[in-house]
Design an enzyme around this catalytic site. Structure first.
Site, PDB file in Angstrom:
ATOM      1  N   HIS A   1     -12.041   4.322   4.209  1.00 41.08           N
ATOM      2  CA  HIS A   1     -10.599   4.446   4.043  1.00 41.08           C
ATOM      3  C   HIS A   1     -10.313   4.689   2.564  1.00 41.08           C
ATOM      4  CE1 HIS A   1      -6.361   3.428   3.869  1.00 41.08           C
ATOM      5  NE2 HIS A   1      -6.316   3.288   5.178  1.00 41.08           N
TER       6      HIS A   1
ATOM      7  N   GLU B   1       2.590  -4.870  -5.483  1.00 45.50           N
ATOM      8  CA  GLU B   1       2.963  -4.037  -4.347  1.00 45.50           C
ATOM      9  C   GLU B   1       4.154  -4.657  -3.609  1.00 45.50           C
ATOM     10  OE1 GLU B   1      -0.416  -3.502  -1.835  1.00 45.50           O
ATOM     11  OE2 GLU B   1      -1.774  -3.053  -3.488  1.00 45.50           O
TER      12      GLU B   1
ATOM     13  N   HIS C   1       3.222  -8.428  -2.782  1.00 44.76           N
ATOM     14  CA  HIS C   1       1.902  -8.923  -3.140  1.00 44.76           C
ATOM     15  C   HIS C   1       1.717  -8.622  -4.619  1.00 44.76           C
ATOM     16  CE1 HIS C   1       1.252  -7.866   1.305  1.00 44.76           C
ATOM     17  NE2 HIS C   1       1.462  -9.164   1.204  1.00 44.76           N
TER      18      HIS C   1
END
Length: 561
Positions: A385, A434, A459
């Site tokens: 990913h 974030e 976060h």
């Protein structure tokens, strides 16, 4: 491609479109299933232009690139500058009439032929008795590739107003560091909020709630993160601007009809809008209450990210951004109130003329919008990913290249095909902060139900996070066939290299912070580790083997079993 609105004999006004009266009940869209229109209104508009097609009225002949990718889940609304005769592909303006614009196409609007001076910015007498005014988004001496200046040709200059006076100092404050009894709380906890409430009692200006932020607008450094939830139009004779930074507006519910000095912009869910520092505007709500998110950038301006090895296209393509053309009023005898957000506080001044009197403009400093449905997603077609930076729509870099003061990142519908790969985002701790929000649908990395449209999460720097336990279990055992995720969904992220503090409103007064976020997401994760059993005669870590054989100690640490 430069575009101009088709003249029409029929007047289209937004006064015909009304929304729920004050005090009426508005059903929160998160509690109902959206009613998607079976066919796009854009197709109906295009069918009215049979001259474009050899076969009149054939929808099958409409090029896909001519139809907005985001299907509207609400009634299409157009005021006189977004009339039924408007289409996004229509007459080309002459090359002289509008400036050299980077990134954008032009939304339709109204201006006057010849109002833009030829070969000069500030002639002794501008055309039609207009005033020339320069609007600077950067220092005059900024490098050419960063320089953002716009020339406005208006009926009266923006300086023609009374002195500003403080307004509502006791109730309006979006910079808590300036109040000794309020401040930003810097905490390492992962945070998540339930959907923020719609509010029918306030207009755009008074709906702004600072949730989190970093830095100081007086030093032009940092960011502010807001929730807006409004239910009323701004007063017909009020305008607003922020001197603190650029507003990146992300609607989650409802429609924003934004009248700016440079023209009008209509912004709906799954679209974003950027209004640069200092540009004056007024917000009305043609479809009733609105709600969404704002990232205010105190330093620099948003730009498209560099593509590097990707090449010259993909992600957000420059051609899909849209800016308005001039749409002006000649009102010079009505009292107007000009509201200013200055160092997080609200000020007001009076003037006897409309601020929306720009007859023509040219330059590189302007508001614009973008349809998130046009984002060209990149991903892995082999294994692993990639970093979420591949989903960056807009960025504002710090003085250290590759490190952003602010990134705007989205997670749109996309195909996943990676082999032997845990497909949701991996667990991670990040030097970036974030802040995530959800416009609609379900985010594929948070399927437990706690992350909902109109909610949010934060976060902070080095706060560990990743898929919730439910998502991890599903993804760890899923069949790894090609699958499209995020269908009908759009999540986004405001990312910053700065440590983000949270306001008292965000932590307590909004009453939306989830106390059980960690317990619901990660505390229920179970260990799956099993120590391998050593087989008789098996050697490990290069010990116990003969010279030259696999497991030879001389090979350590170059190879271990």
């Amino acid at each position: 491609m430069l575009l101009r609105r088709k003249p029409t004999d029929t007047a289209h006004t937004h006064t015909q479109h009304t929304h729920a009266a004050a005090g009426s009940q508005v059903q929160d869209p998160n509690t109902i299933k959206p009613d998607y229109a079976p066919s796009s209104p854009w197709k109906r508009y295009i069918k009215r232009l049979p001259r474009i097609f050899k076969e009149q009225g054939s929808e099958e002949n409409i090029p896909r690139s001519w139809v907005p990718l985001t299907e509207r889940n609400l009634t299409e609304f157009y005021n006189e500058d977004y009339s039924d005769e408007h289409d996004a592909f229509h007459k080309v303006r002459g090359p002289r009439k509008i400036c050299v614009l980077e990134w954008v196409q032009l939304l339709p609007g109204v201006s006057i032929e010849g109002a833009l001076p030829v070969a000069a910015n500030s002639p002794q007498k501008p055309p039609y008795g207009l005033y020339a005014e320069k609007l600077s988004g950067t220092a005059f001496t900024a490098p050419r590739h960063e320089n953002q200046q716009t020339w406005l040709y208006r009926i009266l200059p923006a300086s023609a107003h009374s002195p500003f006076e403080p307004r509502e100092a006791a109730t309006y404050n979006t910079n808590p560091e300036n109040k000794p009894h309020e401040k930003l709380f810097h905490i390492p906890n992962q945070l998540r909020w339930d959907p923020f409430d719609l509010d029918e009692t306030v207009d755009w200006v008074h709906s702004l709630h600072l949730v989190a932020g970093a830095g100081d607008p007086t030093m032009k450094s940092g960011v502010g993160i807001y929730i807006f939830a409004a239910g009323k139009d701004m007063d017909p004779h009020e305008a607003f601007y922020s001197a603190d930074g650029d507003f990146l507006i992300v609607p989650q519910h409802g429609v924003l009809d934004i009248q700016t000095e440079l023209g009008k912009i209509l912004v709906r869910p799954n679209e974003i809008c950027v209004i640069p520092r200092g540009i004056r505007y007024r917000v009305t709500l043609p479809e009733g209450p609105v709600r969404g998110y704002i990232l205010e950038l105190y330093q620099g301006h948003f730009t498209l990210p560099d593509l590097g090895p990707i090449g010259s296209n993909c992600l957000a393509n420059a051609r899909d951004f849209q800016a308005p053309v001039a749409s002006f009023s000649e009102d010079t005898d009505t009292s107007w109130t000009l509201l200013s957000k200055f160092s997080g506080h609200l000020f007001a001044a009076k003037q006897s003329h409309t601020p929306f009197d720009v007859v023509e403009w040219h330059g590189l400093y302007y508001p614009y919008k973008y349809d998130l449905g046009r984002f060209n997603t990149i991903g892995s077609i082999s294994y692993d990913h990639p970093d979420p930076s591949i989903f960056t729509v807009l960025t504002a870099q710090s003085d250290h290249p590759g490190t952003a003061v602010a990134d705007f990142v989205i997670f749109p519908p996309r195909w996943l095909v990676q082999e032997d790969t845990f497909r949701p985002p991996w667990y991670h701790r990040n030097t970036m902060s974030e802040f995530m929000g959800l416009i609609h649908g379900q985010y594929d990395a948070k399927t437990g139900g706690g992350f909902q449209p109109a909610g949010a999460s934060l976060h902070n720097v080095m706060s560990a996070h990743g898929p919730d336990a439910t998502t991890h279990e599903k993804a760890s055992n899923a069949e790894l066939k090609p699958v499209k995720v995020g269908e009908g969904s759009m999540a986004f992220m405001f990312e910053s290299c700065l440590m983000v503090g949270v306001t008292e409103w965000g932590l307590k007064r909004c009453k939306k912070a989830q106390a059980d976020y960690n317990a619901e997401s990660w505390e229920s994760l179970e260990p799956h580790f099993k120590r391998p059993e050593k087989k008789v005669g098996e050697t490990r870590n290069g010990t116990g083997s003969k010279e030259g054989e696999i497991g030879d100690m001389s090979q350590v640490p170059h190879w271990t079993s």
